[in-house]
Design a protein around this motif. Structure first.
Motif, PDB file in Angstrom:
ATOM      1  N   ARG A 285     -42.596  52.878 -23.486  1.00 10.70           N
ATOM      2  CA  ARG A 285     -42.505  53.255 -24.610  1.00 10.70           C
ATOM      3  C   ARG A 285     -42.769  54.547 -25.071  1.00 10.70           C
ATOM      4  O   ARG A 285     -43.838  55.073 -24.761  1.00 10.70           O
ATOM      5  N   ARG A 500     -29.895  54.588 -28.897  1.00 10.11           N
ATOM      6  CA  ARG A 500     -30.924  54.177 -28.315  1.00 10.11           C
ATOM      7  C   ARG A 500     -30.884  54.645 -26.990  1.00 10.11           C
ATOM      8  O   ARG A 500     -30.285  55.108 -26.316  1.00 10.11           O
ATOM      9  N   ASP A 504     -38.193  52.574 -24.729  1.00  8.74           N
ATOM     10  CA  ASP A 504     -38.271  51.843 -26.077  1.00  8.74           C
ATOM     11  C   ASP A 504     -38.684  52.824 -27.230  1.00  8.74           C
ATOM     12  O   ASP A 504     -39.759  53.501 -26.815  1.00  8.74           O
TER      13      ASP A 504
END
Length: 544
Positions: A285, A500, A504
């Motif tokens: 992330r 995206r 993440d």
């Protein structure tokens, strides 16, 4: 240094890497929605490739991008850019091609006037122009809705996959079988073959060429080059006009200054001279960024306005990404193929054949490309890593549209040049920079003989300079070539077209995403809205 201006320990909701026009657009929309937003820019000014810079005392030029053609009216309206000084004057004629026999062909905004102009050369082509223009505009309107929404991802399964199919299908519910065939032909066919099939005059064909393969790999007879006919008929400007071309008063930097000031009013923090060294990724992330001076800035989200290769091959580590994704990113076609040459002149360029009654605004735009065959040969030379002896040069006498760019008695000439290679077979671009500039001046002199002797200052930006100064990997102005396999749901790569990324909390918002390059604001708009959809689901509201 920028670091002392950043509050120690502060965690932003969103960090934008790169304050070009798409980065600023995304930042403004996110701040408008209430997210604390920081935009970081490596240069001393915001704007990326949409800037106005001084190249001589008192003389300013749009050093890289130079015409506003498809800036989205929604972005202009939503972010109130007119209130922050944005003003555009329509290019009329939008395209103007001088020929070596002294004839100048102008494509006027008024269609009947354009038809009359073309009919002087070929009555048949004048009639064909109206018929083809109607057809192209209708096909472009089918594509228009996709400009401001994520492209479909056809590998999605279940209810979401059905929703995606329905979203696409409803856009084409009125399209006929013949129009489907035509649309596929434009997406896959060559511009040259289309023009040869529809027009008889070589001059008319050349005029259409002049508007449709800017900054793109491939000569006019290469497959996929016909798509420019539709791409440039998507609407733009505050009045949402199809095929809009505009001169920006104050230069292209006026767009990004308006975006920056709009963003600041909405709460965006902007820091210049703040180059990002890497994106901080932990446990899959994004947690923020690290600047080149070591400053760490925390963020719940990171949105990169850098091109995909720079983002994933330099700012992140391959170990944080799937191998097949990294392989696909490495395969994105870039490598130029264009350059810019900007000049200050002691007198206005006099292009042979320009009617004496033309106003200064009508003496602003000239495209120097004599034929489709010339363009094809020019590309073939560049394709094999050599600088063509004869170049395609797009000239804008921008001071004719905006007197504020230069003192009285001086004139600004900005030139877009193609085709040129990123990698040279012989020598380096540092060794060949002035050779390129000399060839551009020589080409202009064939059409405007007074220019070579009127040059007071000259700036040459090679593909390497575009990479070094403006952060464009391999000098590609579109963050990746506009070719069918790198468009729509395959931009930047298949499976990751909705802004995206495999990391993440890390998103893309630059021209390397759908719908691609040009000063449109669409990628920034679309990315911000995708981020906000995910944000509302509560995915990123925890601390970084």
């Amino acid at each position: 240094m920028i670091s002392p201006q950043i509050k120690p320990g502060k965690i932003y909701d969103a960090i934008i890497i790169g304050a070009g026009h798409n980065g600023l657009t995304a930042a403004a929309y996110l701040a408008r929605a209430g997210l604390s937003t920081l935009a970081l820019e490596r240069r001393e000014i915001v704007g990326g490739c949409c800037v106005t810079e001084s190249i001589a005392p008192g003389c300013r030029v749009s050093t890289t991008s130079y015409i506003a053609s498809m800036l989205r009216p929604e972005v202009i309206s939503d972010l109130k850019l007119r209130e922050f000084g944005l003003r555009m004057v329509p290019c009329d004629p939008a395209i103007q091609v001088p020929f070596l026999d002294g004839q100048v062909v102008s494509w006027w905004a008024d269609r009947e006037r354009a038809k009359a102009e073309f009919s002087k050369i070929s009555a048949q082509d004048g009639e064909t122009f109206v018929r083809v223009d109607d057809k192209l505009k209708k096909l472009a309107r089918y594509l228009q809705p996709f400009f401001l929404e994520p492209p479909p991802e056809f590998d999605t399964r279940g209810a979401k996959g059905l929703t995606e199919l329905f979203r696409v299908g409803k856009r084409f519910r009125k399209i006929s079988n013949a129009e489907i065939a035509e649309l596929i032909s434009f997406l896959t066919g060559s511009l040259g073959e289309f023009l040869d099939h529809n027009y008889e005059s070589e001059k008319i064909k050349t005029m259409f060429l002049a508007n449709n393969v800017y900054g793109k790999h491939g000569g006019p007879y290469q497959p996929g080059t016909a798509i420019g006919l539709l791409f440039h008929l998507l609407s733009g400007g505050e009045h949402e006009l199809q095929g809009f071309f505009g001169h920006v008063i104050g230069g292209m930097g006026a767009i990004t200054q308006a975006l920056a000031n709009s963003g600041k009013k909405l709460g965006v923090e902007i820091r210049t001279e703040a180059p990002v060294a890497k994106i901080d990724v932990r446990n899959g992330r994004a947690r923020g960024v690290v600047l080149e001076d070591g400053t760490e800035i925390g963020g719940r989200l990171v949105i990169s306005n850098a091109d995909p290769k720079r983002t994933f091959l330099k700012l992140t580590s391959p170990r944080d990404l799937p191998d097949d994704f990294v392989h696909a990113i490495r395969g994105i076609k870039m490598e130029g193929p264009c350059a810019k040459v900007n000049m200050v002149l002691g007198e206005e360029p006099r292009f042979t054949g320009t009617p004496a009654h033309y106003t200064p605004l009508e003496r602003t735009f000239y495209t120097l490309v004599p034929s489709l065959e010339f363009a094809e040969k020019c590309y073939d030379t560049a394709k094999f890593s050599e600088i063509p002896e004869e170049l395609w040069v797009d000239c804008v006498v921008s001071s004719n549209a905006d007197e504020s760019l230069a003192p009285k008695g001086k004139h600004i000439l900005t030139c877009f040049v193609q085709y040129v290679p990123y990698n040279l077979k012989h020598g380096t671009w540092d060794e060949n920079r002035e050779l390129l500039g000399d060839r551009v001046v020589k080409k202009i002199g064939e059409y405007a003989p007074n220019v070579p002797g009127a040059i007071l200052a000259r700036q040459v930006l090679t593909p390497l300079d575009l990479e070094r100064t403006y952060g464009l990997t391999e000098g590609n102005i579109f963050h990746g070539d506009l070719r069918l396999e790198q468009l729509f749901f395959m931009r930047p790569v298949a499976g990751w077209s909705q802004y995206r990324t495999p990391i993440d909390g890390l998103y893309l918002c630059g021209a390397g995403t759908h719908p691609g390059g040009g000063v449109t604001g669409a990628p920034g708009h679309n990315a911000a809205h995708q981020v906000l959809r995910d944000w509302k689901k509560g995915r990123f509201k925890q601390g970084a």
